[in-house]
Design a protein around this motif. Structure first.
Motif, mmCIF file in Angstrom:
data_model
loop_
_atom_site.group_PDB
_atom_site.id
_atom_site.type_symbol
_atom_site.label_atom_id
_atom_site.label_comp_id
_atom_site.label_asym_id
_atom_site.label_seq_id
_atom_site.Cartn_x
_atom_site.Cartn_y
_atom_site.Cartn_z
ATOM 1 N N LEU A 35 3.198 0.376 3.430
ATOM 2 C CA LEU A 35 3.850 -0.297 4.558
ATOM 3 C C LEU A 35 5.362 -0.213 4.450
ATOM 4 C CD1 LEU A 35 1.621 -3.512 4.855
ATOM 5 C CD2 LEU A 35 1.537 -1.452 6.290
ATOM 6 N N LEU A 36 5.877 -0.442 3.252
ATOM 7 C CA LEU A 36 7.328 -0.390 3.052
ATOM 8 C C LEU A 36 7.874 1.029 3.227
ATOM 9 C CD1 LEU A 36 7.701 -2.843 0.034
ATOM 10 C CD2 LEU A 36 8.200 -3.287 2.463
ATOM 11 N N ALA A 37 7.019 2.031 2.982
ATOM 12 C CA ALA A 37 7.425 3.427 3.171
ATOM 13 C C ALA A 37 7.261 3.874 4.634
ATOM 14 C CB ALA A 37 6.614 4.342 2.247
ATOM 15 N N GLY A 38 6.672 3.015 5.463
ATOM 16 C CA GLY A 38 6.570 3.332 6.883
ATOM 17 C C GLY A 38 5.301 4.021 7.313
ATOM 18 N N HIS A 39 4.214 3.789 6.590
ATOM 19 C CA HIS A 39 2.925 4.361 7.013
ATOM 20 C C HIS A 39 1.785 3.504 6.492
ATOM 21 C CE1 HIS A 39 1.818 5.969 3.023
ATOM 22 N NE2 HIS A 39 3.115 6.214 2.884
ATOM 23 N N ALA A 40 0.623 3.735 7.078
ATOM 24 C CA ALA A 40 -0.606 3.076 6.633
ATOM 25 C C ALA A 40 -1.736 4.082 6.842
ATOM 26 C CB ALA A 40 -0.847 1.790 7.423
ATOM 27 N N ASN A 41 -1.674 5.173 6.087
ATOM 28 C CA ASN A 41 -2.564 6.298 6.368
ATOM 29 C C ASN A 41 -3.663 6.521 5.334
ATOM 30 O OD1 ASN A 41 -0.964 7.252 4.333
ATOM 31 N ND2 ASN A 41 -0.012 8.879 5.537
ATOM 32 N N ALA A 42 -3.937 5.549 4.493
ATOM 33 C CA ALA A 42 -5.054 5.705 3.544
ATOM 34 C C ALA A 42 -6.370 5.655 4.316
ATOM 35 C CB ALA A 42 -5.021 4.605 2.483
ATOM 36 N N ASP A 43 -7.336 6.392 3.827
ATOM 37 C CA ASP A 43 -8.655 6.393 4.431
ATOM 38 C C ASP A 43 -9.609 5.578 3.585
ATOM 39 O OD1 ASP A 43 -8.054 8.084 6.591
ATOM 40 O OD2 ASP A 43 -8.263 9.856 5.320
ATOM 41 N N GLY A 44 -10.579 5.001 4.230
ATOM 42 C CA GLY A 44 -11.598 4.249 3.526
ATOM 43 C C GLY A 44 -12.091 3.097 4.379
ATOM 44 N N GLU A 45 -13.292 2.684 4.099
ATOM 45 C CA GLU A 45 -13.942 1.653 4.896
ATOM 46 C C GLU A 45 -13.211 0.305 4.832
ATOM 47 O OE1 GLU A 45 -18.350 -0.418 5.273
ATOM 48 O OE2 GLU A 45 -18.077 1.299 3.943
ATOM 49 N N HIS A 46 -12.600 0.000 3.698
ATOM 50 C CA HIS A 46 -12.021 -1.329 3.504
ATOM 51 C C HIS A 46 -10.495 -1.345 3.385
ATOM 52 C CE1 HIS A 46 -16.093 -2.766 3.048
ATOM 53 N NE2 HIS A 46 -16.300 -1.858 2.110
ATOM 54 N N VAL A 47 -9.827 -0.230 3.655
ATOM 55 C CA VAL A 47 -8.372 -0.193 3.477
ATOM 56 C C VAL A 47 -7.650 -1.118 4.465
ATOM 57 C CG1 VAL A 47 -8.354 2.096 2.414
ATOM 58 C CG2 VAL A 47 -7.993 1.872 4.899
ATOM 59 N N GLY A 48 -8.268 -1.395 5.600
ATOM 60 C CA GLY A 48 -7.655 -2.320 6.559
ATOM 61 C C GLY A 48 -7.443 -3.696 5.948
ATOM 62 N N ILE A 49 -8.364 -4.117 5.099
ATOM 63 C CA ILE A 49 -8.222 -5.404 4.412
ATOM 64 C C ILE A 49 -6.993 -5.362 3.508
ATOM 65 C CG2 ILE A 49 -9.276 -7.005 2.752
ATOM 66 C CD1 ILE A 49 -12.029 -6.038 3.805
ATOM 67 N N ALA A 50 -6.831 -4.274 2.783
ATOM 68 C CA ALA A 50 -5.685 -4.140 1.882
ATOM 69 C C ALA A 50 -4.378 -4.151 2.671
ATOM 70 C CB ALA A 50 -5.804 -2.866 1.048
ATOM 71 N N TYR A 51 -4.324 -3.410 3.768
ATOM 72 C CA TYR A 51 -3.098 -3.352 4.565
ATOM 73 C C TYR A 51 -2.777 -4.713 5.198
ATOM 74 C CZ TYR A 51 -2.670 1.733 4.203
ATOM 75 O OH TYR A 51 -2.492 3.018 3.741
ATOM 76 N N TYR A 52 -3.764 -5.367 5.788
ATOM 77 C CA TYR A 52 -3.519 -6.669 6.412
ATOM 78 C C TYR A 52 -3.122 -7.705 5.365
ATOM 79 C CZ TYR A 52 -4.792 -5.989 11.333
ATOM 80 O OH TYR A 52 -4.800 -5.626 12.656
ATOM 81 N N THR A 53 -3.726 -7.652 4.190
ATOM 82 C CA THR A 53 -3.373 -8.592 3.126
ATOM 83 C C THR A 53 -1.937 -8.357 2.668
ATOM 84 O OG1 THR A 53 -5.683 -8.740 2.423
ATOM 85 C CG2 THR A 53 -4.010 -9.439 0.831
#
Length: 186
Positions: A35-53
Motif C-alpha cells: 500500500l505504501l508503495a502504491g499498489h495492491a497487486n498480490a494474488d490469492g483468495e485471502h489477500v483482501g483481508i491482509a490489505y484491508y487490515t
C-alpha cells in the motif's frame, strides 16, 4: 515516526494471526508495504483481508478515535435491517448505516484494493459534513424506530453529534479532516 507505529501494529497483528495458524497468503506487514508503495497487486483468495487490515492500521494512526459500538454476529445483516427500518421511516438513502459502514476504502486511493472474500474486515466512511444531518435524521425518527434498533440508533446519534462538534472545533483550529472512518470486524 508515524510509519514506525503503523508497522509495529501490522507486525503485532501478523503475530496474532500466526499464533492462530492463519495464513492469508500475504502478511499484514507485506500488505502495508504494498500500500505504501502504491499498489495492491498480490494474488490469492485471502489477500483482501491482509490489505484491508493494513489499511485500517494506516487509518487508525491518522487521527482515529476508536469507539466500539457493539458486537454483532452478522453486522451487515443487522445494519441492513436497521437501514430498512430507518428508510421506511423516511431517513434519506445516503444516510442509511449499511451504505456508510461498508463504503470501502477512501476514494482518493489511486489503485484497486482487493475486497476481502467474506466481506470482513470492512472499512466504512462518512463525510463529516453528513454527521449532523445524519444525527438530525435519526433523531427525527427515533421515537418510531423498532425497539430492536433503538440502542444502535441512539448510539449513532450521540456519536455523530460528538464527531460533528469535534470537526467544527478542528476546522476553527486550521485542521482539514473531512472523513469519519469505520472498521467493521467479522
Amino acid at each position: 515516526m508515524l510509519r514506525d507505529h503503523i508497522r509495529r501494529d501490522a507486525h503485532t497483528t501478523q503475530l496474532s494471526l500466526e499464533r492462530q495458524g492463519i495464513d492469508l497468503g500475504l502478511t499484514i506487514p507485506e500488505a502495508l508495504d504494498h500500500l505504501l508503495a502504491g499498489h495492491a497487486n498480490a494474488d490469492g483468495e485471502h489477500v483482501g483481508i491482509a490489505y484491508y487490515t493494513a489499511l485500517q492500521h494506516v487509518i487508525d494512526w491518522s487521527g482515529s478515535d476508536p469507539i466500539d459500538v457493539g458486537v454483532y454476529s452478522k453486522p451487515s445483516t443487522f445494519f441492513g435491517h436497521m437501514g430498512d427500518e430507518l428508510g421506511r421511516l423516511g431517513v434519506p438513502a445516503d444516510l442509511l448505516p449499511l451504505d456508510f459502514l461498508f463504503a470501502g476504502p477512501p476514494e482518493g486511493i489511486p489503485f484497486h484494493i482487493p475486497v476481502p472474500m467474506a466481506g470482513y474486515p470492512a472499512i466504512g466512511r462518512l463525510p463529516l459534513a453528513k454527521a449532523e444531518p445524519l444525527a438530525d435524521a435519526y433523531t427525527a425518527v427515533l421515537d418510531r424506530v423498532d425497539d430492536a434498533f433503538t440502542y444502535e440508533t441512539r448510539k449513532i446519534i450521540d456519536m455523530m453529534r460528538v464527531e460533528h462538534d469535534e470537526w467544527q472545533s478542528a476546522l476553527q483550529h486550521g485542521h482539514t479532516m473531512d472523513t469519519l472512518f469505520f472498521s467493521i470486524q467479522g
